[in-house]
Design a protein around this motif. Structure first.
Motif, mmCIF file in Angstrom:
data_model
loop_
_atom_site.group_PDB
_atom_site.id
_atom_site.type_symbol
_atom_site.label_atom_id
_atom_site.label_comp_id
_atom_site.label_asym_id
_atom_site.label_seq_id
_atom_site.Cartn_x
_atom_site.Cartn_y
_atom_site.Cartn_z
ATOM 1 N N PRO A 83 -64.930 -45.659 0.967
ATOM 2 C CA PRO A 83 -66.096 -46.389 1.455
ATOM 3 C C PRO A 83 -66.839 -44.946 2.360
ATOM 4 O O PRO A 83 -68.163 -45.710 1.918
ATOM 5 C CB PRO A 83 -65.302 -47.238 2.704
ATOM 6 C CG PRO A 83 -63.951 -46.200 2.650
ATOM 7 C CD PRO A 83 -63.391 -45.989 1.444
ATOM 8 N N GLY A 84 -66.531 -43.991 2.185
ATOM 9 C CA GLY A 84 -67.177 -43.167 2.900
ATOM 10 C C GLY A 84 -68.451 -43.034 1.712
ATOM 11 O O GLY A 84 -69.666 -42.350 2.398
ATOM 12 N N PHE A 94 -68.593 -50.879 -10.894
ATOM 13 C CA PHE A 94 -68.248 -50.168 -10.220
ATOM 14 C C PHE A 94 -68.022 -50.153 -8.590
ATOM 15 O O PHE A 94 -67.554 -49.113 -7.889
ATOM 16 C CB PHE A 94 -67.958 -49.266 -10.529
ATOM 17 C CG PHE A 94 -67.729 -48.943 -12.157
ATOM 18 C CD1 PHE A 94 -66.269 -49.034 -12.274
ATOM 19 C CD2 PHE A 94 -68.968 -48.896 -13.242
ATOM 20 C CE1 PHE A 94 -66.366 -49.267 -13.827
ATOM 21 C CE2 PHE A 94 -68.208 -48.903 -14.284
ATOM 22 C CZ PHE A 94 -66.663 -48.887 -14.957
ATOM 23 N N GLY A 95 -69.487 -50.766 -8.137
ATOM 24 C CA GLY A 95 -69.548 -50.667 -6.397
ATOM 25 C C GLY A 95 -68.452 -50.894 -5.507
ATOM 26 O O GLY A 95 -68.537 -50.636 -4.257
ATOM 27 N N VAL A 96 -68.064 -52.111 -5.785
ATOM 28 C CA VAL A 96 -66.792 -52.937 -5.584
ATOM 29 C C VAL A 96 -65.770 -51.998 -5.214
ATOM 30 O O VAL A 96 -64.917 -52.364 -4.415
ATOM 31 C CB VAL A 96 -66.644 -53.878 -6.601
ATOM 32 C CG1 VAL A 96 -65.434 -54.369 -5.781
ATOM 33 C CG2 VAL A 96 -67.921 -55.054 -6.734
ATOM 34 N N TYR A 97 -65.302 -51.319 -6.616
ATOM 35 C CA TYR A 97 -64.252 -50.409 -5.865
ATOM 36 C C TYR A 97 -64.931 -49.029 -5.325
ATOM 37 O O TYR A 97 -63.639 -49.068 -4.938
ATOM 38 C CB TYR A 97 -63.405 -50.282 -8.189
ATOM 39 C CG TYR A 97 -63.317 -51.038 -8.650
ATOM 40 C CD1 TYR A 97 -62.418 -51.563 -8.225
ATOM 41 C CD2 TYR A 97 -64.396 -51.391 -9.390
ATOM 42 C CE1 TYR A 97 -62.013 -52.896 -8.884
ATOM 43 C CE2 TYR A 97 -63.995 -52.674 -10.005
ATOM 44 C CZ TYR A 97 -63.017 -53.905 -9.904
ATOM 45 O OH TYR A 97 -62.597 -54.628 -10.375
ATOM 46 N N LEU A 98 -65.371 -48.606 -5.107
ATOM 47 C CA LEU A 98 -65.992 -47.815 -4.524
ATOM 48 C C LEU A 98 -65.688 -48.166 -3.040
ATOM 49 O O LEU A 98 -65.168 -47.430 -2.167
ATOM 50 C CB LEU A 98 -67.577 -46.931 -5.289
ATOM 51 C CG LEU A 98 -67.421 -46.353 -6.764
ATOM 52 C CD1 LEU A 98 -68.958 -45.910 -6.800
ATOM 53 C CD2 LEU A 98 -66.645 -45.081 -5.942
ATOM 54 N N VAL A 117 -74.953 -45.660 -1.210
ATOM 55 C CA VAL A 117 -76.126 -46.447 -1.432
ATOM 56 C C VAL A 117 -77.368 -46.567 -0.470
ATOM 57 O O VAL A 117 -78.114 -47.304 -0.656
ATOM 58 C CB VAL A 117 -75.198 -47.349 -0.794
ATOM 59 C CG1 VAL A 117 -75.227 -47.954 0.676
ATOM 60 C CG2 VAL A 117 -75.868 -48.993 -1.085
ATOM 61 N N ARG A 118 -77.705 -45.930 0.459
ATOM 62 C CA ARG A 118 -78.454 -45.397 1.019
ATOM 63 C C ARG A 118 -79.814 -45.117 -0.174
ATOM 64 O O ARG A 118 -80.811 -45.222 0.654
ATOM 65 C CB ARG A 118 -78.826 -44.155 2.238
ATOM 66 C CG ARG A 118 -77.169 -44.660 2.778
ATOM 67 C CD ARG A 118 -77.053 -43.224 4.017
ATOM 68 N NE ARG A 118 -75.761 -43.266 4.919
ATOM 69 C CZ ARG A 118 -74.920 -42.144 5.079
ATOM 70 N NH1 ARG A 118 -75.560 -40.985 4.558
ATOM 71 N NH2 ARG A 118 -74.687 -42.263 5.449
ATOM 72 N N GLY A 119 -78.977 -44.497 -0.900
ATOM 73 C CA GLY A 119 -80.801 -44.150 -2.196
ATOM 74 C C GLY A 119 -80.538 -44.831 -2.998
ATOM 75 O O GLY A 119 -80.839 -44.387 -4.085
#
Length: 262
Positions: free
Chosen positions: A249-250, A240-244, A256-258
């Motif tokens: 994007p914000g 699901f990261g692809v779609y997020l 993704v920082r955490g």
């Protein structure tokens, strides 16, 4: 896959090994390549079907000068190749600030330049036959970057750019291109990943340990090849990261920082 001649790189372990077993069970003729001949022999001995339908071709993607000759040798083993599965590669686990440039160069040499070299050397064979299928195993981090994988992600992003362009160029020659993006698959990819000085990490990521089995990954890859999919995402919720990244994007950048990456 019955009677298809398939050249598979990175065939001695992980996803490549699982693909070798899955494809041989379906009656494919296989050319198995990686650096480790003893491991290739082990994989060959465990494949189903006739031993005459499985050939071994040692290959080091980092040795650019050997790849053109290796490609011609691969063609000669069965007289033709129907599908090339570019699966060979190496991962990374290190922070950008700590990583030697030599590590980045090795990641690009193996994952990108080695892959596109054998693709380019095989292309005239496919064009002459007006048939062929390039399959490249990239990664979900070829769609979005995460901490500790800057060089690995960069090399996988580069493969997406190359193979998207290639697909458009070879369409009229009846040549297909499939980009396969696995997420967390339970293999030794993190154990063999390069650290900041180029050493092996020698540690299994928790996410990798809890990931999809290589056998299920191989089944889904084979299904995607059979259906001539342009691009597929394989794994669990990490897909699901692809779609997020695409639609939020914000939010993705903050999330993704955490992310726990080791």
């Amino acid at each position: 896959m019955t009677n298809k001649t398939i050249w598979l790189t990175g065939a001695s372990s992980g996803i490549g090994e699982a693909l070798a077993y899955h494809l041989s069970a379906q009656g494919a003729q296989l050319i198995l390549s990686s650096r480790r001949v003893d491991e290739l022999e082990r994989v060959k001995s465990q494949c189903e079907g006739s031993p005459e339908n499985i050939k071994i071709l040692p290959l080091d993607l980092a040795q650019a000068n050997s790849l053109q000759t290796a490609t011609q040798q691969a063609i000669q083993l069965f007289g033709h190749i129907d599908i090339l599965i570019n699966n060979g590669g190496i991962s990374q686990r290190s922070l950008t600030k700590d990583t030697d440039l030599s590590v980045y160069r090795k990641l690009m040499e193996v994952n990108y330049f080695g892959t596109i070299a054998i693709t380019k050397y095989l292309l005239p064979h496919f064009a002459e036959r007006k048939n062929g299928h390039f399959v490249v195993i990239t990664s979900l981090v070829g769609k979005f970057g995460t901490p500790y994988r800057s060089g690995y992600s960069a090399a996988k992003h580069a493969l997406h750019g190359f193979f998207d362009s290639l697909r458009a160029e070879v369409f009229n020659d009846n040549i297909k291109v499939s980009i396969i993006c696995p997420g967390f698959i339970h293999t030794n990819v993190s154990i063999n990943a390069l650290t900041e000085k180029g050493d092996k990490l020698n540690q299994m990521d928790e996410a990798q340990a809890n990931g999809m089995s290589p056998e299920e990954c191989a089944r889904q890859i084979t299904k995607a090849i059979e259906k001539e999919k342009l691009e597929v995402y394989i794994g669990g919720k990490e897909r699901f990261g692809v779609y997020l990244k695409r639609f939020l994007p914000g939010y993705f950048a903050r999330m993704v920082r955490g992310v726990r990456v080791r």
